[in-house]
Design an enzyme around this catalytic site. Structure first.
Site, short mmCIF file in Angstrom:
data_model
loop_
_atom_site.label_atom_id
_atom_site.label_comp_id
_atom_site.label_asym_id
_atom_site.label_seq_id
_atom_site.Cartn_x
_atom_site.Cartn_y
_atom_site.Cartn_z
N SER A 152 0.58 -1.50 0.27
CA SER A 152 0.05 -0.39 0.00
C SER A 152 0.87 0.73 0.32
O SER A 152 2.28 0.58 0.49
CB SER A 152 -0.90 0.10 1.29
OG SER A 152 -1.52 0.89 1.56
N TYR A 165 -2.32 -1.03 10.52
CA TYR A 165 -2.89 -1.36 8.93
C TYR A 165 -1.21 -0.43 8.50
O TYR A 165 -0.50 -1.28 7.66
CB TYR A 165 -3.42 -0.25 7.95
CG TYR A 165 -3.75 -0.83 6.77
CD1 TYR A 165 -4.01 -1.70 5.70
CD2 TYR A 165 -3.33 0.10 5.65
CE1 TYR A 165 -4.93 -2.03 4.84
CE2 TYR A 165 -3.59 0.46 4.22
CZ TYR A 165 -3.89 -1.62 4.07
OH TYR A 165 -4.07 -1.01 2.83
C1 BGC Z 1 -5.95 1.44 1.99
C2 BGC Z 1 -7.77 2.25 1.24
C3 BGC Z 1 -6.69 4.22 1.28
C4 BGC Z 1 -5.74 3.80 0.35
C5 BGC Z 1 -5.14 4.97 0.08
C6 BGC Z 1 -5.06 1.48 0.94
O1 BGC Z 1 -3.82 0.91 1.50
O2 BGC Z 1 -6.48 -0.21 2.09
O3 BGC Z 1 -8.66 2.28 2.93
O4 BGC Z 1 -7.40 4.67 0.94
O5 BGC Z 1 -4.53 3.00 1.04
O6 BGC Z 1 -5.17 5.91 1.46
#
Ligand code: BGC
Length: 266
Positions: A152, A165
Site C-alpha cells: 500500500s 494497517y
Molecule cells: C487503503 C485504502 C486507502 C488507500 C489510500 C489503501 O492501502 O486500503 O483504504 O484509501 O490506501 O489511503
C-alpha cells in the site's frame, strides 16, 4: 503487446473481491490457471471461478485463512493437487480495523498484523518451498517463480487512525526486500505493488459522495484508481516482460505518494 501466461499457475489470496478478484480475472485472461483463495465469502470466489471456466480458462476456489499456518499448508497442497505446479503467487489478502491508537484493541492490532503481514510471510514461505524444489520450468518462464506482495502507499505514508494497517504494510516492504535478497540467486522474482486509493469495498466510505472530493485532494492525477489499474500491473510483474525487475515496489497511486500537500507549500 499481448502478455501470455499460458501453462502457468497463479494463486491469488483474497480473491473474492476488490483488487484480488481483479488480479485473478486478469491473470486468467492472460492464460494462467488460477487458484482463487477466499476467507469468509465463498460465493463470489466460486462465481468468479465459474466465470473463468465458462470463458475457457481454468480456475478453482479454495477457502483458507492466510493467518493460519495449517490453512496455508492445505491451500498450497490443494493448488498442487489441482494444477500440479505453482508459478505465481499474488499475496493480496488484507484488511483494515481502524481506530485511534488510544482506542485500538490488542485484538484488532493482532488481526491486522496476522492477515496483512504474517499471512504474507506464510504464503511466501509456502510458495518458495515449491519454487526452490521445481526450479525454472524451461519454455514456461525465465524465472523459477514470481511473488507479488500487495502492499500500500501506507508502507511509506504514515496514517493516523490506522497504525496497525500502516505498520503491517511497512513490514511488508522489508519482508519483500529481504526475501528478494535471500532468493534472487535462485531466479525467483519477488516484488510489491503499492496501490493508493482504488475503488473497492475496503475504502467505500472514502471514495463516495462528498468524501471523494476530499480524497481527490490527495491524488495529483485527479481520479480514484480502478481495480484494473492494479490488475494490469500484476500481470506485467508476473510475466517475463518484467524479468529484470527484482525486489522493488511499484506505486500505483495517481501520485498520492508524491506528497501533493507540498505543491506551492512548505
Ligand atoms: C487503503 C485504502 C486507502 C488507500 C489510500 C489503501 O492501502 O486500503 O483504504 O484509501 O490506501 O489511503
Amino acid at each position: 503487446m499481448q502478455i501470455s501466461l499460458a501453462r502457468q499457475v497463479a494463486l491469488v489470496t483474497g480473491a473474492s473481491s476488490g483488487i484480488g478478484a481483479g488480479a485473478a480475472r486478469a491473470l486468467a485472461d492472460a492464460g494462467a490457471s488460477v487458484v482463487l483463495n477466499y476467507h469468509s465469502s465463498a460465493g463470489p470466489a466460486q462465481d468468479l471461478a465459474r466465470e473463468i471456466n465458462a470463458n475457457g480458462g481454468r480456475a478453482i476456489a479454495v477457502g483458507a485463512d492466510v493467518s493460519k499456518e495449517q490453512d496455508i499448508e492445505r491451500l498450497f497442497a490443494q493448488t498442487l493437487e489441482a494444477f500440479g505446479t505453482l508459478d505465481i503467487l499474488v499475496a493480496n489478502s488484507g484488511l483494515q480495523k481502524d481506530a485511534a491508537a488510544v482506542d485500538m484493541s490488542l485484538e484488532d492490532w493482532n488481526t491486522v498484523i496476522g492477515t496483512n503481514l504474517t499471512g504474507q510471510f506464510l504464503c511466501a514461505r509456502a510458495a518458495l518451498r515449491i519454487f526452490t524444489r521445481q526450479g525454472i520450468r524451461q519454455g514456461v518462464s525465465r524465472a523459477a517463480g514470481k511473488i507479488i506482495h500487495m502492499s500500500s502507499v501506507h508502507q511509506r505514508i504514515p496514517w493516523a487512525g490506522h497504525i496497525n494497517y500502516a505498520a503491517s504494510k511497512g513490514g511488508v516492504d522489508l519482508l519483500m526486500q529481504s526475501l528478494a535478497q535471500e532468493t534472487s540467486h535462485q531466479r525467483i522474482r519477488i516484488n510489491s505493488i503499492a496501490p493508493g486509493a482504488i475503488r473497492t469495498a475496503i475504502n467505500r466510505d472514502a471514495t463516495e459522495g462528498e468524501q471523494e472530493q476530499k480524497l481527490l485532494e490527495l491524488i495529483p492525477y485527479g481520479r480514484v484508481g480502478d481495480v484494473e489499474d492494479v490488475a494490469n500491473a500484476v500481470v506485467w510483474l508476473a510475466s517475463d516482460l518484467s524479468d529484470y525487475v527484482v525486489g522493488t515496489t511499484l506505486f500505483i497511486d495517481g501520485g498520492m505518494s508524491l506528497y501533493p500537500g507540498f505543491r506551492g507549500n512548505g
